[in-house]
Scaffold this motif. Structure first.
Motif, short mmCIF file in Angstrom:
data_model
loop_
_atom_site.label_atom_id
_atom_site.label_comp_id
_atom_site.label_asym_id
_atom_site.label_seq_id
_atom_site.Cartn_x
_atom_site.Cartn_y
_atom_site.Cartn_z
N LYS A 20 31.78 97.60 60.49
CA LYS A 20 33.08 98.05 59.43
C LYS A 20 34.38 97.30 59.96
O LYS A 20 35.23 97.06 59.25
CB LYS A 20 33.10 99.18 59.63
CG LYS A 20 31.95 100.07 58.98
CD LYS A 20 31.87 101.63 59.13
CE LYS A 20 30.84 102.41 58.38
NZ LYS A 20 30.71 103.52 58.59
N LEU A 21 34.45 96.93 61.21
CA LEU A 21 35.64 96.25 61.54
C LEU A 21 35.60 94.60 61.71
O LEU A 21 36.42 93.92 62.28
CB LEU A 21 36.14 96.97 63.12
CG LEU A 21 36.15 98.13 63.27
CD1 LEU A 21 36.48 98.76 64.57
CD2 LEU A 21 37.46 98.69 62.24
N ASN A 22 34.24 94.18 61.25
CA ASN A 22 34.38 92.55 61.64
C ASN A 22 34.32 92.00 63.01
O ASN A 22 35.21 91.21 63.00
CB ASN A 22 35.03 91.92 60.45
CG ASN A 22 34.84 90.45 60.28
OD1 ASN A 22 33.60 89.94 60.58
ND2 ASN A 22 35.78 89.61 59.95
N SER A 23 33.95 92.75 63.84
CA SER A 23 34.03 92.48 65.22
C SER A 23 32.78 91.79 65.99
O SER A 23 31.71 92.04 65.38
CB SER A 23 34.48 93.80 66.10
OG SER A 23 35.55 94.39 65.40
N GLN A 24 33.04 90.98 66.93
CA GLN A 24 31.94 90.63 67.63
C GLN A 24 31.70 91.48 69.19
O GLN A 24 32.52 92.30 69.61
CB GLN A 24 32.18 89.33 68.28
CG GLN A 24 33.28 89.05 69.30
CD GLN A 24 33.64 87.66 69.49
OE1 GLN A 24 32.91 86.38 69.03
NE2 GLN A 24 34.49 87.18 70.54
N ILE A 25 30.40 91.48 69.36
CA ILE A 25 30.15 92.57 70.78
C ILE A 25 29.57 91.44 71.82
O ILE A 25 28.85 90.77 71.73
CB ILE A 25 28.99 93.38 70.27
CG1 ILE A 25 29.26 94.20 68.91
CG2 ILE A 25 28.70 94.27 71.30
CD1 ILE A 25 28.04 94.92 68.20
#
Length: 312
Positions: free
Chosen positions: A197-202
């Motif tokens: 949903k936040l277009n983030s990488q992990i």
């Protein structure tokens, strides 16, 4: 059209909190960083399809504590409590106006409770997705009355996001420390949902305080018994499945001769992720001794945003 919920505690004033979607509860305080925390929480709510609810918590036990110290205070207790509540509502409106100027809509809620357990009960009736709370500064009030943040970390079954109070920044990089104690699946699932949903990488990271593990190439290699191997296999499978999604991710295995939590702190301070997602049991003493202490240690020793995800 969903109807706003009724006041759920005798002294709680409802200001129209919708139950049509999950709510991200943003706890406010009089600190200089409250607008930044509110902005961060409202951003999360909008991105995750939840309602943002500003919550001011007035703890009646604080009034009782003052009355126990100063008997003459009791006669003025209700008058002062009403004055404080009116002032709090004005402060909530100020924060709400600040967010409105930035195009973010929030709802507000004032709650008066007599115990920490009452607070948790009130939160649970607001259909919370998670609770955003500003980092507390140590002061004499916490010394005498205890830290509400500490109690939330230890006792709340709800996810708790401790906000750094820094200037607003979108979450583009998340760090997820994982262990083989059986709880990391919870933080992994939450991080995966937020990444989408936040277009983030992990960035997944496992730290082992054992130099003998320096040549380990997988989580399974680090397992010390059958139960840990089962957990390692499960986590590896879930991480590998991310390759079929658009979520950018990586896994690092780190061996250290220092304490694992100290090494984690060093990595967080060096890499400065936008959010650290951690697992905690919150209940079982043995697990909290390991994982709970990790969360509390990180909250107290780094100024990063920390999301603590509890076991179901």
């Amino acid at each position: 059209m969903p109807q706003p919920i009724e006041g759920y505690l005798g002294k709680s004033k409802d200001i129209g909190v919708s139950m049509s979607r999950e709510n991200i509860l943003i706890l406010t305080n009089p600190s200089d960083s409250r607008n930044r925390t509110a902005l961060f929480g409202a951003y999360l709510a909008e991105a995750m399809g939840a309602n943002a609810v500003l919550v001011h918590l007035e703890k009646d036990q604080d009034m009782g504590y003052l009355a126990s110290l100063y008997p003459e205070f009791e006669s003025k207790r209700k008058e002062l409590s009403d004055f404080v509540n009116q002032a709090n509502e004005k402060e909530l409106e100020k924060v709400k106006s600040f967010l409105s100027e930035k195009g973010l809509f929030v709802q507000t809620k004032s709650i008066s409770t007599e115990s920490f357990e009452d607070s948790l009960s009130a939160f649970s009736k607001l259909r919370p997705k998670l609770i955003v709370i500003p980092r507390e500064e140590e002061n004499i009030r916490d010394y005498f009355l205890g830290s509400f943040l500490d109690e939330l970390i230890r006792k709340s079954p709800l996810p708790i996001l401790v906000h750094s109070g820094k200037e607003f920044k979108k979450i583009k990089n998340m760090m997820v420390p994982i262990a083989l104690q059986g709880l990391s699946e919870n933080s992994l699932n939450m991080a995966q949902e937020m990444a989408v949903k936040l277009n983030s990488q992990i960035h997944f990271i496992h730290i082992n305080s054992n130099q003998d593990s320096i040549d380990a190439s997988s989580l399974v290699d680090l397992a010390s018994d059958d139960w840990q191997r089962t957990q390692a296999t499960l986590l590896t499978k879930k991480i590998d499945q991310l390759a079929t999604t658009e979520i950018r991710h990586k896994l690092r295995l780190i061996a250290t001769d220092s304490k694992a939590k100290e090494k984690l702190l060093d990595i967080v301070e060096e890499e400065k992720p936008d959010l650290v997602v951690m697992a905690s049991s919150g209940k079982k003493a043995l697990q909290r001794l390991y994982l709970g202490s990790y969360c509390e240690y990180m909250v107290k020793n780094t100024n990063a945003n920390i999301l603590i995800v509890k076991a179901p």
